[in-house]
Design a protein around this motif. Structure first.
Motif, PDB file in Angstrom:
ATOM      1  N   ILE A   1       0.846  -1.208   0.000  1.00 34.25           N
ATOM      2  CA  ILE A   1       0.000   0.000   0.000  1.00 34.25           C
ATOM      3  C   ILE A   1       0.871   1.245   0.000  1.00 34.25           C
ATOM      4  O   ILE A   1       0.606   2.208  -0.741  1.00 34.25           O
ATOM      5  CB  ILE A   1      -0.947  -0.008   1.214  1.00 34.25           C
ATOM      6  CG1 ILE A   1      -1.944  -1.161   1.103  1.00 34.25           C
ATOM      7  CG2 ILE A   1      -1.710   1.322   1.308  1.00 34.25           C
ATOM      8  CD1 ILE A   1      -2.800  -1.362   2.353  1.00 34.25           C
ATOM      9  N   TRP A   2       1.912   1.262   0.820  1.00 31.26           N
ATOM     10  CA  TRP A   2       2.767   2.446   0.886  1.00 31.26           C
ATOM     11  C   TRP A   2       3.486   2.724  -0.427  1.00 31.26           C
ATOM     12  O   TRP A   2       3.684   3.891  -0.796  1.00 31.26           O
ATOM     13  CB  TRP A   2       3.765   2.306   2.031  1.00 31.26           C
ATOM     14  CG  TRP A   2       3.212   2.806   3.334  1.00 31.26           C
ATOM     15  CD1 TRP A   2       2.336   3.838   3.518  1.00 31.26           C
ATOM     16  CD2 TRP A   2       3.490   2.298   4.639  1.00 31.26           C
ATOM     17  NE1 TRP A   2       2.047   4.003   4.850  1.00 31.26           N
ATOM     18  CE2 TRP A   2       2.744   3.073   5.572  1.00 31.26           C
ATOM     19  CE3 TRP A   2       4.288   1.267   5.126  1.00 31.26           C
ATOM     20  CZ2 TRP A   2       2.783   2.853   6.941  1.00 31.26           C
ATOM     21  CZ3 TRP A   2       4.323   1.045   6.501  1.00 31.26           C
ATOM     22  CH2 TRP A   2       3.580   1.832   7.392  1.00 31.26           C
ATOM     23  N   LYS A   3       3.847   1.683  -1.149  1.00 38.32           N
ATOM     24  CA  LYS A   3       4.478   1.908  -2.452  1.00 38.32           C
ATOM     25  C   LYS A   3       3.487   2.544  -3.433  1.00 38.32           C
ATOM     26  O   LYS A   3       3.863   3.388  -4.254  1.00 38.32           O
ATOM     27  CB  LYS A   3       5.031   0.594  -2.995  1.00 38.32           C
ATOM     28  CG  LYS A   3       6.343   0.192  -2.306  1.00 38.32           C
ATOM     29  CD  LYS A   3       6.978  -1.041  -2.901  1.00 38.32           C
ATOM     30  CE  LYS A   3       8.342  -1.301  -2.257  1.00 38.32           C
ATOM     31  NZ  LYS A   3       8.994  -2.535  -2.768  1.00 38.32           N
ATOM     32  N   GLU A   4       2.222   2.156  -3.313  1.00 41.82           N
ATOM     33  CA  GLU A   4       1.183   2.782  -4.143  1.00 41.82           C
ATOM     34  C   GLU A   4       0.983   4.243  -3.728  1.00 41.82           C
ATOM     35  O   GLU A   4       0.840   5.127  -4.587  1.00 41.82           O
ATOM     36  CB  GLU A   4      -0.121   1.996  -4.003  1.00 41.82           C
ATOM     37  CG  GLU A   4      -1.175   2.369  -5.023  1.00 41.82           C
ATOM     38  CD  GLU A   4      -2.397   1.474  -4.970  1.00 41.82           C
ATOM     39  OE1 GLU A   4      -3.349   1.759  -5.724  1.00 41.82           O
ATOM     40  OE2 GLU A   4      -2.419   0.507  -4.168  1.00 41.82           O
ATOM     41  N   VAL A   5       0.972   4.485  -2.421  1.00 39.32           N
ATOM     42  CA  VAL A   5       0.846   5.857  -1.913  1.00 39.32           C
ATOM     43  C   VAL A   5       2.016   6.705  -2.402  1.00 39.32           C
ATOM     44  O   VAL A   5       1.833   7.857  -2.843  1.00 39.32           O
ATOM     45  CB  VAL A   5       0.799   5.863  -0.365  1.00 39.32           C
ATOM     46  CG1 VAL A   5       0.938   7.281   0.187  1.00 39.32           C
ATOM     47  CG2 VAL A   5      -0.502   5.239   0.117  1.00 39.32           C
ATOM     48  N   LEU A   6       3.224   6.149  -2.357  1.00 42.75           N
ATOM     49  CA  LEU A   6       4.411   6.879  -2.806  1.00 42.75           C
ATOM     50  C   LEU A   6       4.307   7.252  -4.275  1.00 42.75           C
ATOM     51  O   LEU A   6       4.584   8.409  -4.649  1.00 42.75           O
ATOM     52  CB  LEU A   6       5.669   6.048  -2.554  1.00 42.75           C
ATOM     53  CG  LEU A   6       6.987   6.670  -3.039  1.00 42.75           C
ATOM     54  CD1 LEU A   6       7.227   8.021  -2.382  1.00 42.75           C
ATOM     55  CD2 LEU A   6       8.155   5.717  -2.769  1.00 42.75           C
ATOM     56  N   ALA A   7       3.886   6.303  -5.114  1.00 43.70           N
ATOM     57  CA  ALA A   7       3.751   6.583  -6.551  1.00 43.70           C
ATOM     58  C   ALA A   7       2.756   7.715  -6.794  1.00 43.70           C
ATOM     59  O   ALA A   7       3.009   8.618  -7.608  1.00 43.70           O
ATOM     60  CB  ALA A   7       3.323   5.318  -7.277  1.00 43.70           C
ATOM     61  N   LEU A   8       1.642   7.696  -6.071  1.00 45.66           N
ATOM     62  CA  LEU A   8       0.619   8.734  -6.237  1.00 45.66           C
ATOM     63  C   LEU A   8       1.117  10.089  -5.748  1.00 45.66           C
ATOM     64  O   LEU A   8       0.906  11.121  -6.405  1.00 45.66           O
ATOM     65  CB  LEU A   8      -0.652   8.337  -5.483  1.00 45.66           C
ATOM     66  CG  LEU A   8      -1.440   7.155  -6.070  1.00 45.66           C
ATOM     67  CD1 LEU A   8      -2.448   6.612  -5.070  1.00 45.66           C
ATOM     68  CD2 LEU A   8      -2.148   7.586  -7.359  1.00 45.66           C
TER      69      LEU A   8
END
Length: 463
Positions: free
Chosen positions: A253-260
């Motif tokens: 989830i955090w990697k997705e948050v980082l990309a966004l």
């Protein structure tokens, strides 16, 4: 437009006409809201001085201008003068209008929020309780101002560590908000998330996770994936999952948050950097220390550039990087960084701050494990005395410090003092933890067989 209106009124009516003063006040408020704080403050001081001269201190317009100037000063970081003005406003409102007048209650609310922002939680809590009680009595529980007062009090209680009462109030707020505006309203979603944060801090992770997943579904449906509030909810969900030890899903989830956040806010935004630090922490927990170290170095470079070397976030990043370096076996580099962290925290936060004490512990562990036992013993002694002063003899952290000091004393060959201290530690651990607790048994084992102390690794505390 407002400047043109003011110019015309000055020309036609003069500076002291009420309509001119009103136009100037409106322009000053607009400037303050738009961040032009220097000009706003100057204008508001002029208005207040003139209003005071013409109308006197007790006139409602003068009191309003005192309030407006206080808000601008607060935004400028001039907290002392802002607080003083707000106290003057409240005193005047109490004297002129009485405690139950809505303007008086509003002044009490504003002062409570200022005190909260300044860390004066006891007085802030007392005032906010009064605001809530008065609004409940006068406006009723369903009024927006009453719910706002409940929300403010719950926030103060949460930060004050009174989590049980904070949770109780937040559940009432959620029930009222659901009843008044429905389940998909933004106020309801915010109330759910506020409750989830308190539940998380109380260790009620199952319910917190359930609420975060529900609010994430609502935010995705209403706002979409790219909205900053949706991304913030994803971040919070990952934090709760991380606390469970579900590091794989949290990292995903955090990697997705980082990309966004990289796409929307850019790489130097503090929210982007914060999620990078959470990914690094997760990688560290999972034993992927090389990758964690790489990210911590990137974060440190960003924070040094944007915040400077003395900012608390920069220092915290150095601490985390040092921990990762220690885990990688790069002890010389870790020790150097921890010494720098300790120096900065002593200078900025003072010796008794919890972050400073933790830095001392980390460095002491580093010194002990690298067989620098004399310096380790000196630092553990300092930590132990600080813990005694701050938290008392029976606090778990004090007992940990006494145990670690005993280890260092044994390693230095000071067997008599070590045995005496360890005996005291055993007795206190029996009282605090019980006879069969792991910490008690560990101390008893060392007391029986101190000869095995040879600099083997001890507990490393770093948050």
């Amino acid at each position: 437009m407002q400047r043109d209106i003011l110019a015309l009124r000055l020309e036609i009516m003069g500076q002291q006409h009420p309509d001119t003063m009103l136009a100037k006040s409106n322009l000053a408020r607009t400037l303050s809201k738009r961040g032009h704080l220097d000009e706003a403050e100057k204008m508001q001081r002029d208005i207040l001085s003139l209003s005071f001269k013409i109308l006197g201190q007790r006139h409602p317009d003068v009191i309003l201008e005192m309030h407006n100037l206080a808000l601008t000063l607060s935004d400028r970081g001039q907290s002392d003068e802002s607080e003083r003005l707000q106290r003057d406003v409240l005193a005047l409102q109490l004297e002129i209008l009485g405690e139950r007048h809505l303007d008086t209650i509003w002044a009490m609310n504003n002062l409570a929020l200022t005190l909260y922002d300044r860390g004066q939680l006891d007085e802030a809590e007392k005032l906010q309780r009064k605001v809530m009680t008065l609004r409940l009595d006068i406006l009723g529980p369903r009024h927006t101002h009453t719910i706002s007062a409940m929300r403010n009090l719950a926030g103060i209680l949460h930060d004050h560590g009174q989590l049980e009462e904070a949770e109780k109030i937040k559940r009432k707020i959620l029930a009222l908000t659901l009843e008044i505006v429905g389940g998909q309203h933004i106020d309801t979603i915010k109330a759910m998330e506020s409750l989830a944060r308190t539940l998380h801090n109380r260790g009620q992770l199952d319910e917190a996770e359930r609420i975060w997943r529900e609010t994430l579904g609502l935010r995705l449906e209403i706002l979409g994936k790219m909205h900053i509030d949706t991304i913030a909810t994803m971040d919070s969900l990952a934090l709760t999952i991380y606390s469970y030890g579900q590091w794989d899903e949290a990292e995903k989830i955090w990697k997705e948050v980082l990309a966004l956040r990289l796409e929307i806010l850019g790489g130097q935004h503090r929210a982007t950097i914060r999620v990078m630090s959470r990914i690094a922490s997760t990688l560290h927990k999972r034993g992927q220390l090389d990758e964690a170290g790489k990210i911590w170095r990137e974060i440190l470079a960003l924070r040094l550039e944007s915040l400077g070397p003395r900012h608390i976030d920069t220092i915290d990043t150095m601490d985390s990087l040092a921990l990762t370096l220690y885990g990688l076996g790069r002890w010389d580099e870790a020790e150097k960084m921890w010494r720098e962290v300790l120096t900065l925290r002593l200078e900025i936060l003072g010796q008794t701050h919890s972050d400073t004490v933790r830095a001392m512990k980390n460095l002491a562990v580093m010194l002990y494990n690298s067989r620098q036992w004399v310096e380790a013993e000196k630092m553990w002694r300092e930590v132990f005395l600080l813990q005694l002063e701050i938290q008392g003899q029976q606090h778990p952290e004090t007992l940990n410090a006494s145990y670690d000091l005993a280890l260092a004393l044994y390693a230095c060959g000071q067997f008599e003092e070590a045995a005496k201290l360890l005996q005291e530690t055993v007795e206190l651990r029996v009282q605090v933890f019980g006879e069969d607790h792991t910490h008690t048994l560990m101390a008893k084992k060392l007391l029986k067989t101190p000869s095995h102390v040879n600099g083997s690794a001890v507990r490393l505390i770093a948050l």
